[in-house]
Write a protein that holds these residues in place. Structure first.
Motif, PDB file in Angstrom:
ATOM      1  N   ALA A 190      -3.457   1.986 -11.017  1.00 49.16           N
ATOM      2  CA  ALA A 190      -3.573   1.898  -9.418  1.00 49.16           C
ATOM      3  C   ALA A 190      -4.449   1.018  -8.776  1.00 49.16           C
ATOM      4  CB  ALA A 190      -3.501   3.500  -8.788  1.00 49.16           C
TER       5      ALA A 190
ATOM      6  N   LYS B  90       0.874  -1.164   0.096  1.00 52.25           N
ATOM      7  CA  LYS B  90       0.191  -0.114  -0.025  1.00 52.25           C
ATOM      8  C   LYS B  90       0.931   1.163   0.074  1.00 52.25           C
ATOM      9  CE  LYS B  90      -3.693  -2.341  -0.037  1.00 52.25           C
ATOM     10  NZ  LYS B  90      -4.398  -2.553  -1.244  1.00 52.25           N
TER      11      LYS B  90
ATOM     12  N   HIS C 228      -0.622   6.541  -5.412  1.00 54.25           N
ATOM     13  CA  HIS C 228       0.095   5.238  -5.279  1.00 54.25           C
ATOM     14  C   HIS C 228       1.318   5.175  -6.163  1.00 54.25           C
ATOM     15  CE1 HIS C 228      -0.215   1.122  -3.675  1.00 54.25           C
ATOM     16  NE2 HIS C 228      -0.085   0.554  -4.853  1.00 54.25           N
TER      17      HIS C 228
END
Length: 450
Positions: A142, A37, A435
């Motif tokens: 993403a 993450k 991200h």
């Protein structure tokens, strides 16, 4: 598997410890996005010069995703994974009579990196940037989904990815249209230019006839000789005109490799002034016609392995800026080169090229002249560059992102204007949680709130 590595771009500065991942198969990319993450950035061969492929939280190396998928000899379209390099493509395609239409100064760059940086070559004024020859690509976004995009399908994402420095996602595969050639030889025409005005005139005189144009500049020359150097034009020839058969092409290996980081005193302005003087004198005043092979013409520095170590452990900044073509272009180029000298920062390598307009929102290329310069990483250089960038922006110019490590967010906004602002809003919507992020994107505040 995560590996902690100390990484840098080719300029060796900045450098930082990164968590790096090296997937063996494409399906591992989607797994990484689901399980990790933290911010991540894709990295090909690490040949961009600054901080574009650095992210301490996660660097995804695509070097093992390096397979050819298919090739159509009738259309010249090659489908390959993003980790395939220009060297790989040339080794495969040249014996078959094809060549990448846009070739950068090193062949050790990945196709994914070529698109993400939207590279250009010595023929940009004729054939444009790399992305203009890519028919489609597959992008992992993403949200973990892969999409195929082109100039007609998801065209907004396609062009945002071209030169987008990895901000839209991870390029998995792309289709590149190669161009046919009839030998591995080029006919070259070199001539000495006594100053920058003469250099510009030579570019203007050869635009229609030459396939490639490049100029080497002696950055140590002063006063009326500022911008002096050697202009070179080249054109493809056939085997019937004396060129070597395509089937004879072989990759040229480095003649030697720099084994360690050189001491800071090795590349000083006095040594380079002597080198430049000898190189300039080597060329006679009258034009010199000759022949060159693909390796020697496109990739002379590849003959020296790890040549970046010559700048020492502190590294260097390769800086490429572009000034628009107008009635003041020779004067502006003269002023740029002279201003750098007045700041007492000298480039050990200076190259000039002519450009036409690019097609992507973050295209570096505009009708004008670019100058690529190598500066050692010193406090003097770092303190001088903000004023130089401001001067470039005031004249409607810009800096090439793949060779940037010092530009501020304000300067990016000034240089890339409304198109850059629209691109930034687009990638924020595409990747709202940032991200995909790098030290460059953080420095330029691409995904941070206004």
């Amino acid at each position: 598997m995560i590996k902690r590595e100390h990484l840098s771009g080719w300029g060796l500065t900045p450098s930082t410890h990164c968590a790096s991942y090296r997937p063996e198969k494409e399906r591992e990319l989607a797994h990484l996005l689901k399980t990790q993450k933290n911010p991540m950035i894709a990295r090909g061969m690490g040949r961009s010069y600054g901080d574009a492929s650095l992210q301490p939280h996660g660097v995804i190396k695509t070097e093992r995703l390096d397979h050819f998928i298919e090739f159509d000899a009738e259309t010249g379209i090659l489908r390959a994974q993003a980790g395939v390099t220009i060297a790989d493509v040339m080794e495969f395609s040249v014996p078959r009579g094809f060549l990448p239409p846009v070739i950068p100064g090193t062949k050790y760059v990945s196709l994914g990196g070529c698109f993400a940086c939207n590279i250009h070559g010595k023929n940009q004024y004729k054939l444009g940037e790399f992305a203009e020859h890519v028919t489609s690509l597959r992008l992992l976004m993403a949200d973990g989904k892969s999409i195929e995009c082109s100039t007609t399908e998801h065209a907004d994402i396609f062009w945002a990815t071209a030169g987008g420095m990895g901000m839209t996602g991870i390029i998995e595969e792309l289709s590149l249209r190669l161009m046919p050639i009839h030998s591995t030889s080029l006919r070259t025409h070199a001539k000495r230019a006594g100053n920058i005005a003469e250099m510009v005139a030579m570019f203007e005189a050869n635009r229609e006839s030459a396939d490639y144009m490049i100029g080497w500049i002696d950055h140590m020359a002063k006063k009326d000789a500022v911008g002096r150097g050697v202009f070179e034009a080249a054109t493809h020839i056939t085997a019937g005109e004396g060129g070597r058969q395509c089937a004879s092409y072989r990759q040229r290996k480095p003649r030697f490799s720099v084994p360690f980081y050189a001491p800071p005193c090795l590349l000083n302005k006095y040594v380079m002034a002597g080198y430049n003087q000898l190189r300039f004198k080597h060329f006679e005043q009258h034009p010199a016609n000759g022949m060159a092979d693909l390796n020697g013409f496109f990739h002379p520095l590849d003959a020296i392995g790890h040549w970046n170590r010559l700048y020492g452990r502190n590294g260097f900044f390769q800086y490429q800026c572009l000034l628009p073509d107008n009635e003041n272009i020779a004067k502006n180029l003269h002023q740029l080169l002279q201003s750098l000298q007045e700041e007492k920062i000298f480039s050990f390598l200076a190259v000039i090229k002519y450009h036409r307009a690019g097609k992507a929102p973050l295209s570096f290329s505009r009708p004008g002249y670019s100058v690529a310069l190598d500066f050692p990483n010193t406090a003097r250089v770092r303190s001088a560059m903000p004023a130089i960038n401001h001067w470039i922006a005031e004249r409607g110019g810009c800096v090439y992102l793949a060779k940037d490590a010092l530009m501020s967010a304000d300067m990016f906004n000034a240089m890339y204007g409304a198109q850059g602002a629209a691109w930034r809003e687009f990638i924020r919507d595409l990747d709202p949680h940032a991200h995909f992020s790098s030290l460059m994107s953080e420095r330029l505040e691409w995904k941070s709130p206004d």
